[in-house]
Write a protein that holds these residues in place. Structure first.
Motif, PDB file in Angstrom:
ATOM      1  N   ASP A   3       0.857  -1.185   0.000  1.00 28.96           N
ATOM      2  CA  ASP A   3       0.000   0.000   0.000  1.00 28.96           C
ATOM      3  C   ASP A   3       0.896   1.239   0.000  1.00 28.96           C
ATOM      4  O   ASP A   3       1.681   1.436   0.921  1.00 28.96           O
ATOM      5  N   VAL A   4       0.805   2.038  -1.050  1.00 28.32           N
ATOM      6  CA  VAL A   4       1.698   3.179  -1.219  1.00 28.32           C
ATOM      7  C   VAL A   4       0.888   4.445  -1.414  1.00 28.32           C
ATOM      8  O   VAL A   4      -0.107   4.442  -2.138  1.00 28.32           O
ATOM      9  N   THR A   5       1.328   5.526  -0.774  1.00 26.92           N
ATOM     10  CA  THR A   5       0.743   6.840  -0.973  1.00 26.92           C
ATOM     11  C   THR A   5       1.859   7.816  -1.295  1.00 26.92           C
ATOM     12  O   THR A   5       2.893   7.817  -0.623  1.00 26.92           O
ATOM     13  N   ILE A   6       1.636   8.609  -2.322  1.00 26.36           N
ATOM     14  CA  ILE A   6       2.572   9.667  -2.691  1.00 26.36           C
ATOM     15  C   ILE A   6       1.769  10.952  -2.617  1.00 26.36           C
ATOM     16  O   ILE A   6       0.803  11.121  -3.359  1.00 26.36           O
ATOM     17  N   ARG A   7       2.135  11.823  -1.673  1.00 30.13           N
ATOM     18  CA  ARG A   7       1.358  13.050  -1.512  1.00 30.13           C
ATOM     19  C   ARG A   7       2.263  14.231  -1.229  1.00 30.13           C
ATOM     20  O   ARG A   7       3.383  14.064  -0.751  1.00 30.13           O
ATOM     21  N   ARG A   8       1.751  15.386  -1.579  1.00 30.19           N
ATOM     22  CA  ARG A   8       2.488  16.604  -1.279  1.00 30.19           C
ATOM     23  C   ARG A   8       2.629  16.701   0.235  1.00 30.19           C
ATOM     24  O   ARG A   8       1.655  16.523   0.973  1.00 30.19           O
ATOM     25  N   ASP A  56       8.292  27.866  -5.569  1.00 27.96           N
ATOM     26  CA  ASP A  56       8.783  27.237  -6.793  1.00 27.96           C
ATOM     27  C   ASP A  56       9.271  25.800  -6.535  1.00 27.96           C
ATOM     28  O   ASP A  56       9.803  25.162  -7.419  1.00 27.96           O
ATOM     29  N   TRP A  57       9.105  25.339  -5.297  1.00 26.38           N
ATOM     30  CA  TRP A  57       9.492  23.986  -4.892  1.00 26.38           C
ATOM     31  C   TRP A  57       8.265  23.234  -4.385  1.00 26.38           C
ATOM     32  O   TRP A  57       7.299  23.844  -3.949  1.00 26.38           O
ATOM     33  N   ALA A  58       8.330  21.899  -4.395  1.00 26.70           N
ATOM     34  CA  ALA A  58       7.258  21.065  -3.835  1.00 26.70           C
ATOM     35  C   ALA A  58       7.879  19.838  -3.163  1.00 26.70           C
ATOM     36  O   ALA A  58       8.604  19.095  -3.815  1.00 26.70           O
ATOM     37  N   PRO A  59       7.596  19.648  -1.873  1.00 29.70           N
ATOM     38  CA  PRO A  59       8.052  18.424  -1.208  1.00 29.70           C
ATOM     39  C   PRO A  59       6.972  17.345  -1.298  1.00 29.70           C
ATOM     40  O   PRO A  59       5.773  17.637  -1.227  1.00 29.70           O
ATOM     41  N   GLY A  65       2.081   1.484   3.771  1.00 29.75           N
ATOM     42  CA  GLY A  65       1.386   0.935   4.935  1.00 29.75           C
ATOM     43  C   GLY A  65       1.290   1.930   6.072  1.00 29.75           C
ATOM     44  O   GLY A  65       1.299   1.554   7.232  1.00 29.75           O
ATOM     45  N   GLY A  66       1.250   3.209   5.751  1.00 28.10           N
ATOM     46  CA  GLY A  66       1.153   4.258   6.763  1.00 28.10           C
ATOM     47  C   GLY A  66       2.483   4.720   7.327  1.00 28.10           C
ATOM     48  O   GLY A  66       2.533   5.684   8.087  1.00 28.10           O
ATOM     49  N   SER A  67       3.581   4.067   6.969  1.00 24.17           N
ATOM     50  CA  SER A  67       4.906   4.456   7.475  1.00 24.17           C
ATOM     51  C   SER A  67       5.649   5.278   6.429  1.00 24.17           C
ATOM     52  O   SER A  67       5.558   4.991   5.236  1.00 24.17           O
ATOM     53  N   PRO A  68       6.426   6.281   6.867  1.00 25.89           N
ATOM     54  CA  PRO A  68       7.233   7.032   5.907  1.00 25.89           C
ATOM     55  C   PRO A  68       8.204   6.088   5.190  1.00 25.89           C
ATOM     56  O   PRO A  68       8.868   5.274   5.820  1.00 25.89           O
ATOM     57  N   ALA A  69       8.235   6.184   3.868  1.00 26.66           N
ATOM     58  CA  ALA A  69       9.095   5.304   3.075  1.00 26.66           C
ATOM     59  C   ALA A  69      10.054   6.074   2.187  1.00 26.66           C
ATOM     60  O   ALA A  69      10.946   5.475   1.591  1.00 26.66           O
ATOM     61  N   GLY A  70       9.890   7.392   2.103  1.00 24.11           N
ATOM     62  CA  GLY A  70      10.780   8.183   1.267  1.00 24.11           C
ATOM     63  C   GLY A  70      10.230   9.567   1.046  1.00 24.11           C
ATOM     64  O   GLY A  70       9.178   9.936   1.575  1.00 24.11           O
ATOM     65  N   PHE A  71      10.970  10.352   0.257  1.00 17.19           N
ATOM     66  CA  PHE A  71      10.545  11.707  -0.053  1.00 17.19           C
ATOM     67  C   PHE A  71      11.141  12.135  -1.387  1.00 17.19           C
ATOM     68  O   PHE A  71      12.069  11.509  -1.904  1.00 17.19           O
ATOM     69  N   ALA A  72      10.586  13.198  -1.912  1.00 14.41           N
ATOM     70  CA  ALA A  72      11.096  13.794  -3.149  1.00 14.41           C
ATOM     71  C   ALA A  72      10.912  15.304  -3.064  1.00 14.41           C
ATOM     72  O   ALA A  72       9.918  15.772  -2.498  1.00 14.41           O
ATOM     73  N   PHE A  73      11.878  16.035  -3.612  1.00 13.93           N
ATOM     74  CA  PHE A  73      11.756  17.483  -3.730  1.00 13.93           C
ATOM     75  C   PHE A  73      11.786  17.833  -5.207  1.00 13.93           C
ATOM     76  O   PHE A  73      12.691  17.415  -5.940  1.00 13.93           O
TER      77      PHE A  73
END
Length: 175
Positions: A3-8, A56-59, A65-73
């Motif tokens: 289960d994956v979520t990618i959100r601002r 001009d940026w977006a994190p 599964g509800g746990s932080p798994a990564g990030f992107a800028f």
């Protein structure tokens, strides 16, 4: 795929992203030789602040599964070419498809030209980004080496460039 979520990411997510940043910097230390400071943390270079404060940026925060798994800028949102400035997936979530899915979702939210940089010495990143570019753009992507500004002693970064059509343009090209 889990289960994956990618959100601002919002302000409430910043502490989790800051902790993930430390893992990201730890991973990169293998390639740039940077050691933690006296307090045991890696320095921040301003990208974290810009990601959360500069319009001009977006994190983005990746969760599994509800746990932080990564990030992107993402930076240069208002420029002709967007840059996936920073991308990290925690080791426990790698090779599950989360990274590819995250990049696909993020670039789809900001159609147009894209660039992403990585280090040649990071063999896993080389494979990953070439595969991502091919999945997103087929064979319509390019790769070049560029010096790192202000760091002539370092090996140049590899930059991959590709474009992502907006939903309306994609529908027209298939119709």
């Amino acid at each position: 795929m889990p289960d994956v979520t990618i959100r601002r990411a919002g302000v409430a997510d910043r502490p989790a992203v800051e902790r993930l940043w430390l893992m990201f910097r730890h991973d990169l230390s293998e390639f740039d030789g940077l050691l933690p400071g006296a307090d045991g943390t890696f320095p921040r270079n301003g990208w974290l602040d810009k990601a959360f404060c500069d319009p001009d940026w977006a994190p983005y925060l990746l969760t599994s599964g509800g746990s932080p798994a990564g990030f992107a800028f993402v930076r240069s949102l208002d420029a002709p070419t967007r840059v996936l400035n920073t991308f990290f997936v925690a080791r426990g979530a790698r090779r599950t498809g989360i990274g590819l899915r995250a990049v696909q979702e993020i670039v789809a939210r900001h159609p147009g030209a894209w660039e992403v940089a990585f280090q040649d010495a990071n063999v896993a990143a080389v494979r990953f980004w070439r595969r991502v570019a091919t999945q997103i753009a087929g064979d319509a992507w390019s790769e070049q080496r560029r010096p790192i500004p202000g760091r002539p002693e370092l090996t140049p970064d590899v930059w991959i460039s590709f474009s992502v059509l907006g939903e309306a343009a994609a529908a027209e090209s298939h119709g």
